[in-house]
Write a protein that holds these residues in place. Structure first.
Motif, PDB file in Angstrom:
ATOM      1  N   GLY A 235       0.812  -1.210   0.000  1.00 27.78           N
ATOM      2  CA  GLY A 235       0.000   0.000   0.000  1.00 27.78           C
ATOM      3  C   GLY A 235       0.849   1.267   0.000  1.00 27.78           C
ATOM      4  N   GLU A 236       0.235   2.355   0.437  1.00 26.78           N
ATOM      5  CA  GLU A 236       0.928   3.642   0.444  1.00 26.78           C
ATOM      6  C   GLU A 236       2.195   3.590   1.288  1.00 26.78           C
ATOM      7  OE1 GLU A 236      -0.750   8.049   0.668  1.00 26.78           O
ATOM      8  OE2 GLU A 236      -0.717   7.145   2.661  1.00 26.78           O
ATOM      9  N   SER A 237       2.116   2.950   2.449  1.00 24.80           N
ATOM     10  CA  SER A 237       3.264   2.881   3.347  1.00 24.80           C
ATOM     11  C   SER A 237       4.444   2.178   2.690  1.00 24.80           C
ATOM     12  CB  SER A 237       2.865   2.148   4.636  1.00 24.80           C
ATOM     13  OG  SER A 237       3.973   1.979   5.489  1.00 24.80           O
ATOM     14  N   GLY A 238       4.160   1.043   2.035  1.00 24.06           N
ATOM     15  CA  GLY A 238       5.229   0.309   1.370  1.00 24.06           C
ATOM     16  C   GLY A 238       5.848   1.091   0.231  1.00 24.06           C
ATOM     17  N   PHE A 239       5.007   1.756  -0.541  1.00 22.41           N
ATOM     18  CA  PHE A 239       5.511   2.570  -1.657  1.00 22.41           C
ATOM     19  C   PHE A 239       6.409   3.688  -1.139  1.00 22.41           C
ATOM     20  CE2 PHE A 239       5.539   5.788  -4.917  1.00 22.41           C
ATOM     21  CZ  PHE A 239       5.492   5.090  -6.117  1.00 22.41           C
ATOM     22  N   LEU A 240       5.976   4.355  -0.059  1.00 27.58           N
ATOM     23  CA  LEU A 240       6.756   5.456   0.501  1.00 27.58           C
ATOM     24  C   LEU A 240       8.116   4.973   1.001  1.00 27.58           C
ATOM     25  CD1 LEU A 240       3.947   7.305   2.484  1.00 27.58           C
ATOM     26  CD2 LEU A 240       5.137   8.176   0.458  1.00 27.58           C
ATOM     27  N   GLN A 241       8.146   3.806   1.615  1.00 30.65           N
ATOM     28  CA  GLN A 241       9.420   3.270   2.100  1.00 30.65           C
ATOM     29  C   GLN A 241      10.396   3.071   0.940  1.00 30.65           C
ATOM     30  OE1 GLN A 241       9.095  -0.146   4.757  1.00 30.65           O
ATOM     31  NE2 GLN A 241       7.141   0.609   5.527  1.00 30.65           N
ATOM     32  N   THR A 242       9.883   2.480  -0.149  1.00 28.67           N
ATOM     33  CA  THR A 242      10.739   2.264  -1.321  1.00 28.67           C
ATOM     34  C   THR A 242      11.231   3.591  -1.886  1.00 28.67           C
ATOM     35  OG1 THR A 242       9.555   0.221  -1.876  1.00 28.67           O
ATOM     36  CG2 THR A 242      10.827   1.266  -3.634  1.00 28.67           C
ATOM     37  N   MET A 243      10.325   4.548  -2.023  1.00 20.37           N
ATOM     38  CA  MET A 243      10.676   5.847  -2.581  1.00 20.37           C
ATOM     39  C   MET A 243      11.720   6.567  -1.741  1.00 20.37           C
ATOM     40  SD  MET A 243       8.244   9.185  -3.178  1.00 20.37           S
ATOM     41  CE  MET A 243       7.598   8.698  -4.757  1.00 20.37           C
ATOM     42  N   ILE A 244      11.502   6.595  -0.435  1.00 16.22           N
ATOM     43  CA  ILE A 244      12.409   7.327   0.451  1.00 16.22           C
ATOM     44  C   ILE A 244      13.790   6.677   0.465  1.00 16.22           C
ATOM     45  CG2 ILE A 244      12.841   7.949   2.849  1.00 16.22           C
ATOM     46  CD1 ILE A 244       9.687   8.124   3.094  1.00 16.22           C
ATOM     47  N   ASN A 245      13.833   5.351   0.593  1.00 16.15           N
ATOM     48  CA  ASN A 245      15.124   4.664   0.600  1.00 16.15           C
ATOM     49  C   ASN A 245      15.883   4.900  -0.702  1.00 16.15           C
ATOM     50  OD1 ASN A 245      15.228   3.402   3.175  1.00 16.15           O
ATOM     51  ND2 ASN A 245      13.745   1.878   2.513  1.00 16.15           N
ATOM     52  N   GLU A 246      15.176   4.861  -1.810  1.00 16.49           N
ATOM     53  CA  GLU A 246      15.821   5.029  -3.100  1.00 16.49           C
ATOM     54  C   GLU A 246      16.251   6.477  -3.340  1.00 16.49           C
ATOM     55  OE1 GLU A 246      14.659   4.044  -7.631  1.00 16.49           O
ATOM     56  OE2 GLU A 246      13.945   2.556  -6.186  1.00 16.49           O
ATOM     57  N   SER A 247      15.519   7.422  -2.756  1.00 18.63           N
ATOM     58  CA  SER A 247      15.850   8.838  -2.969  1.00 18.63           C
ATOM     59  C   SER A 247      17.252   9.170  -2.464  1.00 18.63           C
ATOM     60  CB  SER A 247      14.817   9.742  -2.278  1.00 18.63           C
ATOM     61  OG  SER A 247      14.949   9.699  -0.858  1.00 18.63           O
ATOM     62  N   ALA A 248      17.698   8.455  -1.429  1.00 14.89           N
ATOM     63  CA  ALA A 248      19.026   8.721  -0.878  1.00 14.89           C
ATOM     64  C   ALA A 248      20.127   8.475  -1.905  1.00 14.89           C
ATOM     65  CB  ALA A 248      19.259   7.854   0.358  1.00 14.89           C
ATOM     66  N   GLN A 249      19.862   7.590  -2.872  1.00 14.82           N
ATOM     67  CA  GLN A 249      20.850   7.299  -3.912  1.00 14.82           C
ATOM     68  C   GLN A 249      20.941   8.423  -4.942  1.00 14.82           C
ATOM     69  OE1 GLN A 249      20.041   3.407  -5.676  1.00 14.82           O
ATOM     70  NE2 GLN A 249      18.926   2.822  -3.835  1.00 14.82           N
ATOM     71  N   PHE A 250      19.895   9.265  -5.007  1.00 14.91           N
ATOM     72  CA  PHE A 250      19.820  10.295  -6.046  1.00 14.91           C
ATOM     73  C   PHE A 250      19.755  11.701  -5.454  1.00 14.91           C
ATOM     74  CE2 PHE A 250      18.315   6.382  -7.920  1.00 14.91           C
ATOM     75  CZ  PHE A 250      18.950   6.376  -9.163  1.00 14.91           C
ATOM     76  N   GLY A 251      20.221  11.834  -4.213  1.00 17.09           N
ATOM     77  CA  GLY A 251      20.157  13.120  -3.529  1.00 17.09           C
ATOM     78  C   GLY A 251      20.945  14.223  -4.204  1.00 17.09           C
ATOM     79  N   LYS A 252      21.968  13.875  -4.987  1.00 10.88           N
ATOM     80  CA  LYS A 252      22.759  14.884  -5.696  1.00 10.88           C
ATOM     81  C   LYS A 252      22.192  15.203  -7.071  1.00 10.88           C
ATOM     82  CE  LYS A 252      27.132  13.872  -3.359  1.00 10.88           C
ATOM     83  NZ  LYS A 252      28.559  13.469  -3.527  1.00 10.88           N
ATOM     84  N   GLN A 253      21.167  14.441  -7.489  1.00 10.30           N
ATOM     85  CA  GLN A 253      20.589  14.664  -8.818  1.00 10.30           C
ATOM     86  C   GLN A 253      19.186  15.257  -8.775  1.00 10.30           C
ATOM     87  OE1 GLN A 253      22.080  10.496 -10.341  1.00 10.30           O
ATOM     88  NE2 GLN A 253      21.592  11.755 -12.125  1.00 10.30           N
ATOM     89  N   CYS A 254      18.597  15.317  -7.582  1.00 10.88           N
ATOM     90  CA  CYS A 254      17.282  15.932  -7.409  1.00 10.88           C
ATOM     91  C   CYS A 254      17.322  16.790  -6.153  1.00 10.88           C
ATOM     92  CB  CYS A 254      16.192  14.862  -7.299  1.00 10.88           C
ATOM     93  SG  CYS A 254      14.513  15.530  -7.224  1.00 10.88           S
ATOM     94  N   LYS A 255      17.038  18.088  -6.306  1.00 11.68           N
ATOM     95  CA  LYS A 255      17.143  19.012  -5.180  1.00 11.68           C
ATOM     96  C   LYS A 255      16.081  18.724  -4.123  1.00 11.68           C
ATOM     97  CE  LYS A 255      18.396  22.783  -2.949  1.00 11.68           C
ATOM     98  NZ  LYS A 255      19.673  22.831  -2.200  1.00 11.68           N
ATOM     99  N   TRP A 256      14.816  18.649  -4.539  1.00  9.96           N
ATOM    100  CA  TRP A 256      13.715  18.397  -3.603  1.00  9.96           C
ATOM    101  C   TRP A 256      12.898  17.200  -4.075  1.00  9.96           C
ATOM    102  CZ3 TRP A 256      12.828  20.379   1.114  1.00  9.96           C
ATOM    103  CH2 TRP A 256      13.479  21.575   1.459  1.00  9.96           C
ATOM    104  N   PHE A 257      12.710  16.240  -3.199  1.00  8.01           N
ATOM    105  CA  PHE A 257      11.795  15.134  -3.431  1.00  8.01           C
ATOM    106  C   PHE A 257      10.482  15.479  -2.725  1.00  8.01           C
ATOM    107  CE2 PHE A 257      16.046  13.385  -3.543  1.00  8.01           C
ATOM    108  CZ  PHE A 257      16.017  12.537  -4.646  1.00  8.01           C
ATOM    109  N   THR A 258       9.356  15.306  -3.401  1.00  7.75           N
ATOM    110  CA  THR A 258       8.067  15.565  -2.758  1.00  7.75           C
ATOM    111  C   THR A 258       7.091  14.445  -3.092  1.00  7.75           C
ATOM    112  OG1 THR A 258       6.841  16.762  -4.505  1.00  7.75           O
ATOM    113  CG2 THR A 258       8.465  18.025  -3.239  1.00  7.75           C
TER     114      THR A 258
END
Length: 301
Positions: A235-258
């Protein structure tokens, strides 16, 4: 006036059905007096909602030929443009504003057949948008809409996400930079859960019209949204976990994740995880539209 909407939202005063039907005549047959004597449509009728969306996008935003295939989500335009206005404020607050020499680049995760965030961001703010999607039929539909809107076609790029387990990986290219990403995650964990939610929505609409609740079979007929639009494993919780964990790999390529978060109970765990993966700043914005409250959570590394 709906004070909950962003001050720049063109829909603060509600819908002018006469003007909308004048711009988009196909809407006219769906407009009828409601129980209060005001002009409205049957919001439980997918054809009526689709016609309203087409009229809104053409009348207010000059977007021609918008359409979604039967069974795909018809998003509420006022709420969607609110999200875009709020993230525009976020960028502006840190000095990121579109100009001829400096375009704003937005990554639209799960753009869908409707492509609503990319369409609005490109048309309202002139941003360059990249819409990602795992559903090839959805991408084909959005591409057909862009073919009818030449100016937007040059601002919106579509990319197929080939791995359903990934979100940013596979669509952000090496060395590529984005100012922000937006997303409206699937918020159910199963089709059964999504169907129950739709039954409640259809019954609520019937109650507001002074009618009896719809039968389950009728609710199913009004059910809009493909699997990847409405539910996913966890559900939403699982999707958010995947998104947040993966965002750390691209922190230098995307200024703001929303992302939007529909369920209030998922906000605090999401913010904890964002901090745990090393984000520097975490922000939360509440948006109230009608009886529904959603939240934008934003983070940066």
């Amino acid at each position: 006036m709906n004070k909950a909407f962003h001050p720049k939202n063109l829909h603060n005063e509600g819908y002018d059905f006469t003007a909308l039907a004048s711009t988009y005549p196909a809407l006219k047959k769906h407009v009828k007096p409601n129980k209060y004597g005001s002009e409205s449509i049957d919001f439980a009728d997918p054809a009526a909602v689709k016609a309203l969306n087409s009229a809104l996008l053409k009348h207010h935003y000059g977007i021609e030929g918008w359409n979604v295939p039967d069974g795909y989500l018809c998003p509420p335009i006022p709420g969607r443009v609110d999200y875009i206005h709020y993230v525009a404020d976020l960028l502006s607050s840190v000095g990121i504003v579109a100009s001829d020499s400096r375009p704003v680049r937005m990554l639209d995760i799960g753009t869908g057949a409707n492509g609503i965030y990319s369409l609005l961001a490109a048309q309202v703010h002139g941003w360059q948008c990249t819409g990602t999607e795992i559903d090839q039929a959805a991408m084909k539909n959005l591409a057909a809409v862009l073919d009818k809107n030449e100016a937007l076609k040059h601002l919106i790029d579509l990319r197929l996400q080939r791995d359903k387990r990934k979100i940013f990986d596979g669509v952000i290219k090496p060395g590529e930079r984005f100012d922000l990403s937006v997303c409206n995650p699937p918020f159910h964990a199963s089709q059964k859960e999504a169907m129950k939610s739709n039954q409640r929505k259809v019954n609520s609409l019937a109650f507001n019209r002074g009618e009896k609740p719809a039968a389950k079979s009728q609710a199913a007929l009004n059910f809009g949204g493909q699997k990847n639009e409405l539910w996913c494993e966890g559900g939403e919780s699982g999707f958010l976990q995947t998104m947040i964990n993966e965002s750390a790999q691209f922190g230098k390529q995307c200024k703001w994740f929303t992302t939007l978060i529909s369920k209030a109970e998922n906000v605090a765990p999401a913010k904890r995880l964002i901090r745990n993966v090393g984000a520097r700043d975490v922000l939360e914005v509440e948006m109230e539209q009608g009886n529904k409250t959603t939240r934008i959570v934003a983070w940066t590394f």
